[in-house]
Scaffold this active site. Structure first.
Site, PDB file in Angstrom:
ATOM      1  N   ARG A  66       3.461 -12.115   0.869  1.00 57.68           N
ATOM      2  CA  ARG A  66       3.853 -13.269   1.696  1.00 57.68           C
ATOM      3  C   ARG A  66       2.675 -14.231   1.828  1.00 57.68           C
ATOM      4  O   ARG A  66       2.699 -15.128   2.649  1.00 57.68           O
ATOM      5  CB  ARG A  66       4.245 -12.829   3.118  1.00 57.68           C
ATOM      6  CG  ARG A  66       5.356 -11.822   3.204  1.00 57.68           C
ATOM      7  CD  ARG A  66       6.701 -12.405   2.785  1.00 57.68           C
ATOM      8  NE  ARG A  66       7.752 -11.397   2.963  1.00 57.68           N
ATOM      9  CZ  ARG A  66       7.997 -10.432   2.085  1.00 57.68           C
ATOM     10  NH1 ARG A  66       7.311 -10.368   0.964  1.00 57.68           N
ATOM     11  NH2 ARG A  66       8.946  -9.533   2.319  1.00 57.68           N
ATOM     12  N   GLU A 109      11.666  -3.164  -8.582  1.00 58.97           N
ATOM     13  CA  GLU A 109      11.780  -2.066  -7.613  1.00 58.97           C
ATOM     14  C   GLU A 109      12.128  -0.839  -8.437  1.00 58.97           C
ATOM     15  O   GLU A 109      13.224  -0.748  -8.974  1.00 58.97           O
ATOM     16  CB  GLU A 109      12.913  -2.363  -6.621  1.00 58.97           C
ATOM     17  CG  GLU A 109      12.780  -3.697  -5.918  1.00 58.97           C
ATOM     18  CD  GLU A 109      11.848  -3.625  -4.723  1.00 58.97           C
ATOM     19  OE1 GLU A 109      11.386  -2.510  -4.389  1.00 58.97           O
ATOM     20  OE2 GLU A 109      11.571  -4.676  -4.138  1.00 58.97           O
ATOM     21  N   GLY A 127       0.798  -1.227   0.000  1.00 56.96           N
ATOM     22  CA  GLY A 127       0.000   0.000   0.000  1.00 56.96           C
ATOM     23  C   GLY A 127       0.825   1.269   0.000  1.00 56.96           C
ATOM     24  O   GLY A 127       0.412   2.284  -0.576  1.00 56.96           O
TER      25      GLY A 127
END
Ligand SMILES: *[C@@H]1O[C@H](CO)[C@@H](O)[C@H](O)[C@H]1NC(C)=O
Ligand SMILES: *[C@@H]1O[C@H](CO)[C@@H](O)[C@H](O)[C@H]1NC(C)=O
Ligand SMILES: [Zn+2]
Length: 501
Positions: A194, A315, A133
């Site tokens: 996860r 990333e 988020g």
């Protein structure tokens, strides 16, 4: 309502826990002075626990969040941006929701294609943004990407190639609740990266206990047979590839069977980026996940293991939540990378269809490459397959289907190859195991056809080739006398060859 939720969540002590992370390396490299929400949570949390006097008033807290979010789309804005995009570009798009978040926000997805919503014998690619988020750059860039493709379709070759040859699915926000709460986890305070089934450590194998966002992704990937994908994160600048975890939980390089292909894809992204490949921390701007730090239950490995989908974890900015004024620059830095990665699944790899020789029906056969312990399936409906490979090698493609005789072919992985397989029904004792000799690597690959020939046939074959060549030479000469111009056209045939085996 969102505000009251915010305060509810502020009371959860778990918010003050440091989260180890893929996609939030900034947690580990946190520097004071960086604007980033996790850090502020952590700091104020520690201070509260330490019993110090400092306490951010609710008003100060709201102001801080507002400032951070300024210039970013709210969930409401995002919803509108997606619908506006579709209205503007309905000829090349459709929108659909893959499910709902914990708080009931639809997970809107855009499909971009010249035939949106239709099954075609084409590869599908997916981009997922905002898995965490508090990493909102991806959701902004994905809307810019969709609009750029729409604006440049038919004028830019890359945009046209993608729209015409790929079904591109874009989920700008996988975690809209986390975004509204300005935090990493979803509204149940679970890290969605996860929450997937793990190959080594089954943390959560009860489907009912999975988060709604995770379930939505899992059903989606079951439904659409994606060839490749990427999820967008922030907190570092690197293209991360499998495996993300190791069997012994040790941090080390741990490559999957398609390590070479993955390195190629990750380098395609980093090399097309403004400066990702110049990283001093990560050679070439890429990293094996387990070498960086092992994680379990991640989305990337699950995609590769269970669905033949080559997923990268990207990333895309050192700062997780940079000032919105930086978004146009970040878009420029990542634009060619995003486009090249999607176009890469058409410009490289081995593609084709598998059909039966008797009825010509599509066969959802298994496709493997000799020497690589990994299988993808041809699609259920059209039996098209799209096998990504690292260029620079020759591959032996092996196609198997129960009830049919297996087949194989050698192909050069340097550029995209289209090769269809026609399988014959197997009768009685026909062997299901294909005894191939493998393909010669490198320059020898040119001779592979001859190598397959048994001796007596070889001589016949050579004789035949000489005869045919002589005949063709004569024919060409006649033709070129008549029209030189015609020959030039023939040599520049725009259609790639489609071979059948
Ligand atoms: C890439 O460029 C940005 C903006 O100029 C800079 O902040 C960042 O440190 C650079 N990263 C690398 C790896 O060169
Ligand atoms: C191939 O991979 C599977 C898991 O997908 C594994 O169980 C098997 O042992 C592997 N085979 C070889 C020869 O490495
Ligand atoms: Zn992340």
């Amino acid at each position: 309502m969102i505000l009251s939720l915010l305060f509810l969540s502020l009371n959860l002590s778990s918010l003050f826990r440091l989260s180890a992370s893929r996609g939030s390396a900034a947690d580990r490299f946190y520097r004071s002075g960086d604007v980033h929400v996790d850090g502020i949570y952590v700091r104020s949390g520690r201070q509260l626990l330490a019993g110090e006097n400092f306490r951010m008033t609710e008003e100060q807290y709201i102001q801080m969040l507002d400032k951070l979010a300024q210039g970013y789309m709210s969930n409401f804005d995002l919803d509108k941006a997606i619908k506006d995009f579709h209205r503007r570009c309905s000829n090349i798009s459709r929108i659909y929701s893959i499910g709902k978040s914990v708080l009931g926000v639809p997970l809107w997805t855009i499909e971009i294609s010249n035939m949106p919503g239709k099954k075609e014998a084409e590869p599908a690619f997916k981009f997922i943004g905002n898995v965490h988020g508090d990493e909102p750059v991806g959701r902004e860039l994905l809307l810019l990407l969709a609009n750029w493709l729409c604006d440049n379709y038919k004028s830019d070759p890359l945009a046209t190639l993608i729209v015409d040859n790929v079904h591109l699915h874009i989920l700008p926000s996988m975690n809209p609740d986390g975004f509204a709460l300005r935090r990493r986890n979803n509204a149940n305070n679970i890290d969605l990266n996860r929450d997937f089934p793990d190959q080594f450590f089954p943390l959560n194998d009860d489907m009912d206990l999975r988060q709604p966002e995770t379930k939505a992704i899992m059903n989606w990937v079951d439904d659409i047979e994606f060839t490749a994908s990427a999820s967008l994160h922030g907190g570092a600048l690197v293209a991360n590839y499998p495996w993300d975890g190791t069997e012994d939980k040790k941090r080390k390089y741990y490559g999957c069977p398609d390590d070479e292909t993955y390195k190629f894809l990750a380098t395609l992204y980093s090399g097309s980026h403004y400066n990702m490949s110049k990283s001093t921390e990560f050679p070439q701007g890429i990293t094996n996940g387990a070498l960086w730090y092992p994680i379990y239950g991640g989305m990337q490995d699950w995609n590769y293991i269970h669905h033949g989908c080559f997923e990268l974890t990207l990333e895309i900015s050192d700062n997780k939540w940079p000032n919105a004024s930086e978004l146009p620059t970040l878009w420029e830095y990542n634009r060619m990378s995003m486009l090249n990665l999607v176009a890469g699944i058409v410009k490289t790899g081995i593609h084709g269809r598998v059909i039966s020789s008797d009825e010509g029906k599509p066969l959802p056969a298994s496709i493997t490459l000799r020497g690589i312990n990994y299988t993808i399936a041809a699609s259920k409906s059209l039996a098209d397959y799209h096998r990504l490979v690292a260029p620079g090698q020759t591959y032996e493609v092996i196609v198997t289907m129960p009830g049919y005789k297996p087949k194989s072919a050698c192909v050069d992985g340097d550029r995209a190859v289209t090769i269809d397989f026609v399988l014959e029904p197997a009768h009685g004792n026909d062997s299901q195991v294909l005894e191939g000799s493998g393909c010669y690597i490198g320059s020898k690959s040119r001779f592979q056809v001859m190598e397959y020939m048994p001796e007596p046939q070889l001589q016949l074959y050579v004789l035949l080739i000489i005869l045919i060549s002589a005949f063709l030479c004569l024919a060409m000469r006649k033709k070129s006398l008549r029209s030189n111009h015609h020959m030039v056209n023939q040599r520049h045939s725009p259609q790639p060859k489609r071979a059948a085996v």
